[in-house]
Enzyme design. Structure first.
Site, PDB file in Angstrom:
ATOM      1  N   HIS A 268     -29.967  14.943  -2.164  1.00 50.58           N
ATOM      2  CA  HIS A 268     -29.171  13.825  -2.695  1.00 50.58           C
ATOM      3  C   HIS A 268     -29.724  12.538  -2.087  1.00 50.58           C
ATOM      4  CE1 HIS A 268     -25.879  11.337  -3.945  1.00 50.58           C
ATOM      5  NE2 HIS A 268     -25.333  12.359  -4.595  1.00 50.58           N
TER       6      HIS A 268
ATOM      7  N   ARG B   9     -22.559   4.300  -6.964  1.00 48.69           N
ATOM      8  CA  ARG B   9     -23.599   3.725  -7.819  1.00 48.69           C
ATOM      9  C   ARG B   9     -23.102   3.620  -9.259  1.00 48.69           C
ATOM     10  NH1 ARG B   9     -27.995   7.463  -7.511  1.00 48.69           N
ATOM     11  NH2 ARG B   9     -26.638   8.843  -6.351  1.00 48.69           N
TER      12      ARG B   9
END
Ligand SMILES: Cc1cc2nc3c(=O)[nH]c(=O)nc-3n(C[C@H](O)[C@H](O)[C@H](O)COP(=O)(O)OP(=O)(O)OC[C@H]3O[C@@H](n4cnc5c(N)ncnc54)[C@H](O)[C@@H]3O)c2cc1C
Length: 492
Positions: free
Chosen positions: A258, A281
């Site tokens: 990740h 995000r």
């Protein structure tokens, strides 16, 4: 000896994460009995850590929010993320059952009435719990596991023999008699060994992201040295034990890193990291490098952004928020507007409780702390504003611009993030009945698997939100197959 098949078949489920609890509930709903074996002192697994949510394509929630989606579009995005290496039949089953999976969780009381846009998705479809205006946030995974467990407890109270939970009980082997899997051998906390038998066994033991000295060494040398977001129990025991029985493994070298795990300023070198949720995000967070420049599409795939960090970002110096302990890192930037969109209570958990984020009054303050010129940060933010307003193409191909750009003159919140081992894409090969397949391509009679212990669904790279979905969809299928094991056996 295995228990006799009765009108109420008994299924042994190993692992109390989302796949295991989904399978258990399905078995009980279909009239069977469950013995759930869990190695830890409580159920939850990595499922309880999940923060961004579960995918559903074409749900009522999406319709209410005016989002047009379909199983076909989820198939397309999943295959695109997985570079078409996915098992297409499993992806079809996953996508076509996504609405039912979200409904299944809503039916036990999980309020999945908000959606996120996560990296690699064409539309917002990752369902999570709306952030409360005040008070503590409710992380999706934790709430899902709490509600499922409460439902199972309720069913146990009504009729105890329907659901037996054995915690601190570790599966150490699978028992096969006359070619059929009939149970598991377990060790309890006091070291005592015993056998638990049933009409079928479902493996739901999760992945191997914390098996640094075992499966990661064997299949993922490229991951050695990375921290992990997983609990220490993620040792791939289901994979290892089924492998001894002849189960076929698939995609084992595909290990998802990740791109954004928080670096804790109190412990920058720690090997276990707290995930910076994808939704940050998805709600407009920007990522810059130590030079103060954007260097990729924040909503790109996980492997893409991890690659960008590895190639285009250097370690952050200790002088900036404690630094990144020598690891290549990015700096995540948020504004008041993106925080509001993400949910203030959830953000405050990261910023106030965990202290991952630090507030800067404007770009000059941030530039000073980062030891780059004011003009660099201003140029980065001004350029993004132009891209956001559609006046300029994003050099890294960002096409969706959530919430708002960040103005150089408003307060900016910054946290250091690094890539971390997050998810093991490979595992046991299963078919669309969740049957575990052997090296010869035949189902291992009586053995089923679901969740992160399996491989094939995600191809080369997993799309965010598809893991919780896989757990519910294939957990329920495994439950259904498990209680119909006697029928399935005669079909083979
Ligand atoms: C921080 C974090 C955030 C995430 N966020 C998301 C997200 O938002 N959306 C998404 O789709 N995915 C997310 N994921 C991935 C997802 O949470 C996991 O892949 C998924 O929950 C795995 O579920 P599972 O049921 O297969 O395994 P787990 O939930 O890990 O459960 C496995 C269980 O098996 C038990 N076990 C293991 N071996 C044995 C044994 N030998 N005997 C008995 N018990 C055993 C373990 O103790 C554990 O309780 C996230 C993962 C992490 C780490």
């Amino acid at each position: 000896m295995a228990s006799q098949l009765t009108a109420e078949p008994t299924v042994v489920v190993v692992g109390g994460g989302l796949a295991g609890l989904s399978a258990s509930l399905e078995i009980i709903n279909e009239g069977g009995k469950v013995i759930l074996v869990e190695g830890e002192s409580n159920t939850g697994g990595n499922s309880a850590k999940a923060s961004s949510g579960i995918n559903g394509a074409g749900t009522d929630t999406q319709k209410k929010l005016g989002i047009q989606d379909s199983p076909e579009l989820l198939i397309k995005d999943t295959l695109s993320a997985g570079d078409d290496e996915n098992n297409k039949q499993l992806v079809k089953v996953l996508s076509e059952n996504s609405v039912a999976a979200v409904e299944f969780l809503r039916s036990v009381g999980v309020d999945l009435t908000d959606v996120n846009l996560c990296g690699g998705h064409s539309v917002p479809r990752t369902h999570w719990i709306p952030s409360p205006k005040e008070g503590r946030p409710i992380p999706a995974g934790f709430e899902i596991m709490k509600r499922l467990r409460a439902k199972l407890n309720e069913l146990h109270k009504e009729k105890p023999e329907r659901f037996r939970l054995l915690t601190q009980t570790k599966m150490v082997d699978i028992i096969r008699e006359s070619g059929k899997v009939v149970g598991v051998e377990v060790v309890s906390a006091d070291g005592e060994k015993s056998k638990i038998t049933g009409d079928a066994v479902i493996l739901a033991t999760g992945g191997f992201s914390a098996d640094q000295d075992g499966l990661l060494k064997e299949f993922g040398t490229q991951t050695l040295g990375f921290p992990s977001t997983n609990g220490a129990f993620a040792k791939g025991e289901g994979v290892k034990i089924a492998r001894k029985l002849g189960a076929k493994l698939i995609g084992m070298e595909r290990i998802q890193i990740h791109p954004t795990a928080f670096v804790d300023p109190k412990e920058p070198a720690a090997g276990t990291k707290f995930l910076a949720a994808e939704a940050l995000r998805g709600k407009g967070a920007l990522l810059i490098n130590s030079e103060g420049k954007r260097f990729g599409n924040e909503l790109g795939r996980r492997d893409y952004f991890t690659g960008r960090i590895q190639e285009h970002a250097k370690p952050i110096e200790e002088s900036f928020q404690g630094g990144s302990a020598g690891r290549n890192a990015a700096i995540m930037l948020m504004s008041e507007k993106t925080i509001d969109a993400f949910g203030r209570p959830a953000f405050n958990f990261y910023a106030i409780v965990k202290k991952f984020f630090k507030k800067y009054e404007n770009h000059q303050e941030l530039a000073k702390a980062l030891n780059v010129g004011d003009a660099v940060i201003k140029a980065t933010l001004d350029e993004y504003q132009e891209i956001f307003d559609g006046k300029k193409e994003d050099p890294w191909g960002k096409k969706v611009f959530p919430v708002a750009a960040i103005s150089p003159n408003e307060p900016i919140y910054a946290a250091i993030v690094v890539p971390a081992i997050h998810y093991t894409i490979g595992g046991l090969q299963i078919d669309d009945h969740a049957r575990v397949i052997d090296e010869q391509g035949k189902p291992i009679v009586g053995l089923y698997a679901a969740g992160e212990v399996t491989g094939g669904v995600h191809g080369s790279n997993r799309l965010g939100g598809n893991s919780l979905l896989e757990c519910v969809v294939f957990g329920r299928i495994a439950g259904h197959s498990g209680i119909n094991a006697s029928k399935t056996r005669t079909e083979l």
